[in-house]
Design a protein around this motif. Structure first.
Motif, PDB file in Angstrom:
ATOM      1  N   VAL A 104       2.347   7.575 -14.544  1.00 12.92           N
ATOM      2  CA  VAL A 104       3.105   6.358 -14.242  1.00 12.92           C
ATOM      3  C   VAL A 104       4.512   6.580 -14.790  1.00 12.92           C
ATOM      4  CG1 VAL A 104       3.219   3.865 -14.543  1.00 12.92           C
ATOM      5  CG2 VAL A 104       0.992   4.997 -14.440  1.00 12.92           C
ATOM      6  N   SER A 105       5.448   6.892 -13.894  1.00 10.92           N
ATOM      7  CA  SER A 105       6.760   7.382 -14.331  1.00 10.92           C
ATOM      8  C   SER A 105       7.892   6.400 -14.120  1.00 10.92           C
ATOM      9  CB  SER A 105       7.090   8.684 -13.601  1.00 10.92           C
ATOM     10  OG  SER A 105       7.077   8.492 -12.200  1.00 10.92           O
ATOM     11  N   GLY A 106       7.597   5.158 -13.682  1.00 18.18           N
ATOM     12  CA  GLY A 106       8.660   4.214 -13.359  1.00 18.18           C
ATOM     13  C   GLY A 106       9.186   3.422 -14.544  1.00 18.18           C
ATOM     14  N   GLY A 107       8.599   3.595 -15.716  1.00 16.98           N
ATOM     15  CA  GLY A 107       9.052   2.856 -16.886  1.00 16.98           C
ATOM     16  C   GLY A 107       8.449   1.468 -16.965  1.00 16.98           C
ATOM     17  N   GLU A 108       8.878   0.712 -17.968  1.00 18.50           N
ATOM     18  CA  GLU A 108       8.342  -0.636 -18.172  1.00 18.50           C
ATOM     19  C   GLU A 108       8.956  -1.623 -17.177  1.00 18.50           C
ATOM     20  OE1 GLU A 108       8.779  -1.902 -22.215  1.00 18.50           O
ATOM     21  OE2 GLU A 108       7.998  -0.021 -23.044  1.00 18.50           O
ATOM     22  N   LEU A 109       8.159  -2.606 -16.786  1.00 25.23           N
ATOM     23  CA  LEU A 109       8.610  -3.624 -15.834  1.00 25.23           C
ATOM     24  C   LEU A 109       9.842  -4.366 -16.366  1.00 25.23           C
ATOM     25  CD1 LEU A 109       8.328  -5.505 -13.366  1.00 25.23           C
ATOM     26  CD2 LEU A 109       6.720  -6.872 -14.733  1.00 25.23           C
ATOM     27  N   PHE A 110       9.805  -4.784 -17.614  1.00 24.76           N
ATOM     28  CA  PHE A 110      10.917  -5.564 -18.156  1.00 24.76           C
ATOM     29  C   PHE A 110      12.205  -4.754 -18.215  1.00 24.76           C
ATOM     30  CE2 PHE A 110       9.039  -9.414 -20.584  1.00 24.76           C
ATOM     31  CZ  PHE A 110       8.256  -9.723 -19.486  1.00 24.76           C
ATOM     32  N   ASP A 111      12.103  -3.472 -18.537  1.00 23.20           N
ATOM     33  CA  ASP A 111      13.297  -2.618 -18.549  1.00 23.20           C
ATOM     34  C   ASP A 111      13.890  -2.528 -17.144  1.00 23.20           C
ATOM     35  OD1 ASP A 111      13.082  -2.147 -21.239  1.00 23.20           O
ATOM     36  OD2 ASP A 111      11.997  -0.261 -21.032  1.00 23.20           O
ATOM     37  N   LEU A 202     -14.297 -14.590 -28.395  1.00 26.78           N
ATOM     38  CA  LEU A 202     -13.294 -14.161 -27.408  1.00 26.78           C
ATOM     39  C   LEU A 202     -13.934 -13.928 -26.050  1.00 26.78           C
ATOM     40  CD1 LEU A 202     -11.301 -11.581 -29.589  1.00 26.78           C
ATOM     41  CD2 LEU A 202     -10.924 -14.044 -29.346  1.00 26.78           C
ATOM     42  N   GLY A 203     -13.092 -14.121 -25.015  1.00 29.65           N
ATOM     43  CA  GLY A 203     -13.543 -13.856 -23.651  1.00 29.65           C
ATOM     44  C   GLY A 203     -12.365 -13.482 -22.779  1.00 29.65           C
ATOM     45  N   LEU A 204     -12.565 -13.585 -21.478  1.00 27.83           N
ATOM     46  CA  LEU A 204     -11.540 -13.217 -20.509  1.00 27.83           C
ATOM     47  C   LEU A 204     -10.313 -14.122 -20.599  1.00 27.83           C
ATOM     48  CD1 LEU A 204     -13.921 -12.699 -17.431  1.00 27.83           C
ATOM     49  CD2 LEU A 204     -13.099 -10.959 -19.032  1.00 27.83           C
ATOM     50  N   GLU A 205     -10.506 -15.317 -21.169  1.00 31.27           N
ATOM     51  CA  GLU A 205      -9.415 -16.287 -21.225  1.00 31.27           C
ATOM     52  C   GLU A 205      -8.221 -15.783 -22.046  1.00 31.27           C
ATOM     53  OE1 GLU A 205     -13.420 -18.206 -20.974  1.00 31.27           O
ATOM     54  OE2 GLU A 205     -12.450 -16.838 -22.381  1.00 31.27           O
ATOM     55  N   ALA A 206      -8.471 -14.872 -23.012  1.00 35.41           N
ATOM     56  CA  ALA A 206      -7.385 -14.366 -23.862  1.00 35.41           C
ATOM     57  C   ALA A 206      -6.326 -13.652 -23.020  1.00 35.41           C
ATOM     58  CB  ALA A 206      -7.948 -13.429 -24.933  1.00 35.41           C
ATOM     59  N   ASP A 207      -6.747 -12.953 -21.959  1.00 36.05           N
ATOM     60  CA  ASP A 207      -5.792 -12.261 -21.085  1.00 36.05           C
ATOM     61  C   ASP A 207      -4.892 -13.264 -20.357  1.00 36.05           C
ATOM     62  OD1 ASP A 207      -6.701  -9.773 -21.788  1.00 36.05           O
ATOM     63  OD2 ASP A 207      -7.984  -9.514 -20.018  1.00 36.05           O
ATOM     64  N   MET A 208      -5.451 -14.426 -19.991  1.00 32.53           N
ATOM     65  CA  MET A 208      -4.679 -15.418 -19.247  1.00 32.53           C
ATOM     66  C   MET A 208      -3.565 -15.997 -20.129  1.00 32.53           C
ATOM     67  SD  MET A 208      -6.205 -14.916 -16.519  1.00 32.53           S
ATOM     68  CE  MET A 208      -5.116 -15.975 -15.572  1.00 32.53           C
ATOM     69  N   TRP A 209      -3.867 -16.207 -21.397  1.00 34.40           N
ATOM     70  CA  TRP A 209      -2.829 -16.663 -22.334  1.00 34.40           C
ATOM     71  C   TRP A 209      -1.689 -15.651 -22.361  1.00 34.40           C
ATOM     72  CZ3 TRP A 209      -2.052 -20.804 -25.777  1.00 34.40           C
ATOM     73  CH2 TRP A 209      -1.027 -20.607 -26.732  1.00 34.40           C
ATOM     74  N   SER A 210      -2.015 -14.354 -22.487  1.00 38.88           N
ATOM     75  CA  SER A 210      -0.986 -13.310 -22.546  1.00 38.88           C
ATOM     76  C   SER A 210      -0.134 -13.308 -21.285  1.00 38.88           C
ATOM     77  CB  SER A 210      -1.643 -11.934 -22.737  1.00 38.88           C
ATOM     78  OG  SER A 210      -2.396 -11.897 -23.940  1.00 38.88           O
ATOM     79  N   ILE A 211      -0.749 -13.560 -20.119  1.00 39.55           N
ATOM     80  CA  ILE A 211       0.017 -13.632 -18.864  1.00 39.55           C
ATOM     81  C   ILE A 211       0.995 -14.801 -18.909  1.00 39.55           C
ATOM     82  CG2 ILE A 211      -0.156 -14.041 -16.365  1.00 39.55           C
ATOM     83  CD1 ILE A 211      -2.856 -12.537 -16.450  1.00 39.55           C
ATOM     84  N   GLY A 212       0.584 -15.919 -19.514  1.00 45.34           N
ATOM     85  CA  GLY A 212       1.479 -17.058 -19.653  1.00 45.34           C
ATOM     86  C   GLY A 212       2.698 -16.719 -20.499  1.00 45.34           C
ATOM     87  N   VAL A 213       2.503 -15.974 -21.618  1.00 50.15           N
ATOM     88  CA  VAL A 213       3.622 -15.579 -22.476  1.00 50.15           C
ATOM     89  C   VAL A 213       4.548 -14.628 -21.720  1.00 50.15           C
ATOM     90  CG1 VAL A 213       4.279 -14.420 -24.634  1.00 50.15           C
ATOM     91  CG2 VAL A 213       2.239 -15.880 -24.582  1.00 50.15           C
ATOM     92  N   ILE A 214       3.969 -13.680 -20.986  1.00 50.19           N
ATOM     93  CA  ILE A 214       4.768 -12.702 -20.229  1.00 50.19           C
ATOM     94  C   ILE A 214       5.617 -13.418 -19.177  1.00 50.19           C
ATOM     95  CG2 ILE A 214       4.597 -10.803 -18.563  1.00 50.19           C
ATOM     96  CD1 ILE A 214       2.063  -9.896 -20.167  1.00 50.19           C
ATOM     97  N   THR A 215       5.018 -14.393 -18.478  1.00 55.43           N
ATOM     98  CA  THR A 215       5.751 -15.140 -17.446  1.00 55.43           C
ATOM     99  C   THR A 215       6.889 -15.946 -18.063  1.00 55.43           C
ATOM    100  OG1 THR A 215       3.683 -15.317 -16.179  1.00 55.43           O
ATOM    101  CG2 THR A 215       5.495 -16.743 -15.517  1.00 55.43           C
ATOM    102  N   TYR A 216       6.628 -16.579 -19.185  1.00 55.27           N
ATOM    103  CA  TYR A 216       7.659 -17.350 -19.900  1.00 55.27           C
ATOM    104  C   TYR A 216       8.857 -16.459 -20.213  1.00 55.27           C
ATOM    105  CZ  TYR A 216       9.533 -20.548 -23.505  1.00 55.27           C
ATOM    106  OH  TYR A 216      10.327 -21.390 -24.235  1.00 55.27           O
ATOM    107  N   ILE A 217       8.595 -15.257 -20.753  1.00 51.63           N
ATOM    108  CA  ILE A 217       9.689 -14.344 -21.111  1.00 51.63           C
ATOM    109  C   ILE A 217      10.407 -13.847 -19.866  1.00 51.63           C
ATOM    110  CG2 ILE A 217      10.243 -12.129 -22.221  1.00 51.63           C
ATOM    111  CD1 ILE A 217       7.769 -12.571 -24.014  1.00 51.63           C
ATOM    112  N   LEU A 218       9.637 -13.541 -18.829  1.00 50.72           N
ATOM    113  CA  LEU A 218      10.212 -12.990 -17.602  1.00 50.72           C
ATOM    114  C   LEU A 218      11.216 -13.963 -16.968  1.00 50.72           C
ATOM    115  CD1 LEU A 218      10.113 -10.593 -15.606  1.00 50.72           C
ATOM    116  CD2 LEU A 218       8.270 -11.786 -14.422  1.00 50.72           C
ATOM    117  N   LEU A 219      10.896 -15.258 -17.022  1.00 48.32           N
ATOM    118  CA  LEU A 219      11.749 -16.249 -16.381  1.00 48.32           C
ATOM    119  C   LEU A 219      12.892 -16.728 -17.256  1.00 48.32           C
ATOM    120  CD1 LEU A 219       9.084 -18.452 -14.546  1.00 48.32           C
ATOM    121  CD2 LEU A 219      10.480 -16.590 -13.613  1.00 48.32           C
TER     122      LEU A 219
END
Length: 501
Positions: A104-111, A202-219
């Motif tokens: 995977v050579s394209g680098g990080e999404l945020f960069d 813990l369950g699958l819900e922890a990943d959804m929280w992380s997606i919320g934080v990523i979206t907040y930062i992205l926008l």
């Protein structure tokens, strides 16, 4: 679970990865892993080689436990999706497990996004949707990633109109089993869910929280819970202490903010599931839209500000991360760690030998103490005897000196006696000579007298007899006067004999 682990273990090739791949430059590193570019010798295809340092002993805290590596390999074996990195091969040596992964050579999404001149919600949703599709694939198989963050959202190739998202790093991923409670404290504080902070199941819900934080930062280019310290960040998460600051979200749509708030929900039962997120109005409404480049310049300026803030966040995020050279240090000290492990087993036997030796030492100390007491007693007796011997020796020395003085005096006296004896001897010799001469004269006189056969006027004796007797008496008296009687015992004068001689 045992059979799955065995299958993962069977996949580990006990061969040198360098025999099959040409290892190239470093692409990135983590705490106990380093990723390098590599080329397969047989096909010429490019891959990424992830070297994971194995923990060498149960007591050590350096390296990754073998079962954790096996779990990561087992999960990667089950995955085949366009938005998730794929596993190609696995090798193992004495110190490392090497995962041969899709390059995977394209680098990080945020960069990538931070380098764009502008960013719209429509563009953002195209990338968010790809993240959701990759997570949906995992959650459909009851696999939780548990480490979703910008560093683990990569681009396969950034030089295309719409780069493809790739989710990477499954080191913390777990398969969630029904009826099995799973708790852990792991992940990056800025992106972990409240249930991780509060040590709840813990369950699958922890990943959804992380997606919320990523979206907040992205926008917005801002992080919702990030505090001055790690403890501040965790307190903010536990208290759900965040807001849509007007400075950052004044031009963000309400569906976008609602999407984020439905993901940043403390009650994981109310939190959006992956299917609900994919079907959310904000994702659906922007699914096929393209950015309208003819929008008014003011809005373009605002978009530019969004990108600028995201760029500032990525720069700050990278600069705040200390250089991670743990793997390099581990590689440097790998031999030392192995030697320590070997020494640990030696120390166990050494400890047993030490205990045995300590018992022997204690016994020897006891014997020594007894001997020391005996030697002290004997030493006192010896010192007393030695003192007596020295005293007797001094007496003998004094007696010896006195005897030497007496011998010297006796020697001097003996010399005097010898001198006196010599003088008497000389005197005696002169007297003897004189007497001999006198005797000779008397003999001559006697020879001149006529001999009377009948005895003359001396009845019953001869003249010579009478004469000899008178002469002997006279000589003894003479000698007594001359020699003091000291030499008469050895002298027997016999004039008659003398006459015969």
């Amino acid at each position: 679970m045992t059979s799955v682990r065995t299958a993962a273990m069977d996949l580990f090739k006990q061969q040198k990865v360098e025999d099959f791949y040409e290892i190239g430059e470093e692409l990135g590193s983590g705490q106990f892993a380093i990723v390098k570019q590599c080329r397969e010798k047989s096909t010429g295809l490019e891959f990424a080689a992830k070297f994971i340092k194995k923990r060498q002993s149960m007591a050590s805290s350096r390296g990754v436990r073998r079962e954790e590596i096996e779990r990561e390999v087992d999960i990667l074996q089950q995955i085949q999706h366009p938005n998730i990195v794929t596993l190609h091969d696995v090798y193992e040596n004495r110190t490392d497990v090497v995962l041969i992964l899709e390059l995977v050579s394209g680098g990080e999404l945020f960069d990538f996004l931070a380098q764009k001149e502008s960013l719209s919600e429509e563009e953002a949703t195209q990338f968010i949707k790809q993240i959701l599709e990759g997570v949906n694939y995992l959650h459909a198989r009851e696999i939780a990633h548990f480490d979703l963050k910008p560093e683990n959202i990569m681009l396969l190739d950034k030089n295309v109109p719409l780069p493809r998202i790739k989710l990477i790093d499954f080191g913390l991923a777990h398969k969630i089993e029904a009826g099995v409670e799973f708790k852990n404290i792991f992940g990056t504080p800025e992106f972990v869910a409240p249930e991780i902070v509060n040590y709840e199941p813990l369950g699958l819900e922890a990943d959804m929280w992380s997606i919320g934080v990523i979206t907040y930062i992205l926008l917005s280019g801002a992080s919702p819970f990030l505090g001055e310290t790690k403890q501040d960040t965790l307190r903010n998460i536990s208290a759900i202490n965040y807001e849509f600051d007007e400075e950052f979200f004044c031009h963000t749509s309400e569906p976008a903010k609602k999407f984020i708030s439905q993901l940043l929900e403390k009650d994981k039962r109310k939190r959006l599931t992956i299917q609900e997120a994919l079907n959310h109005p904000w994702i659906k409404s922007n699914e096929h839209k393209e950015e309208n480049k003819a929008k008014e310049p003011k809005k373009r300026e605002r978009r530019q500000l969004k990108t600028k803030r995201l760029r500032e966040y990525t720069i700050k995020s990278h600069s705040s991360m200390p250089p991670n050279n743990t793997y390099v240090n581990f590689e440097r000290f790998a031999q030392v760690v192995e030697d320590i492990d070997q020494m640990e087993s030696s120390f166990v036997s050494l400890a047993a030998a030490h205990d045995s030796l300590q018992e022997d030492i204690d016994a020897m100390v006891s014997i020594y103490n007894e001997k020391e007491a005996w030697y002290k007693e004997e030493s006192e007796d010896v010192r007393h005897e030695l003192s007596q011997i020295r005293y007797e020796f001094r007496k003998v020395e004094a007696f010896k000196r006195s005897l030497q003085d007496d011998m010297q005096a006796f020697s001097s006296s003996l010399d005097g006696i010898s001198n006196r004896y010599q003088e008497r001897q000389n005197h005696f010799d002169s007297l003897r000579q004189e007497l001999s001469n006198e005797l000779k004269w008397v003999q001559e006189v006697m020879g001149s007298f006529p001999m009377d056969g009948d005895g003359g006027g001396y009845p019953n004796c001869s003249f010579s007899t009478v004469f000899n007797h008178d002469v002997n008496e006279a000589l003894k008296e003479l000698l007594n006067r001359s020699c003091g009687g000291e030499l008469l015992s050895g002298i027997n004068l016999d004039l008659e004999t003398g006459q015969q001689r």
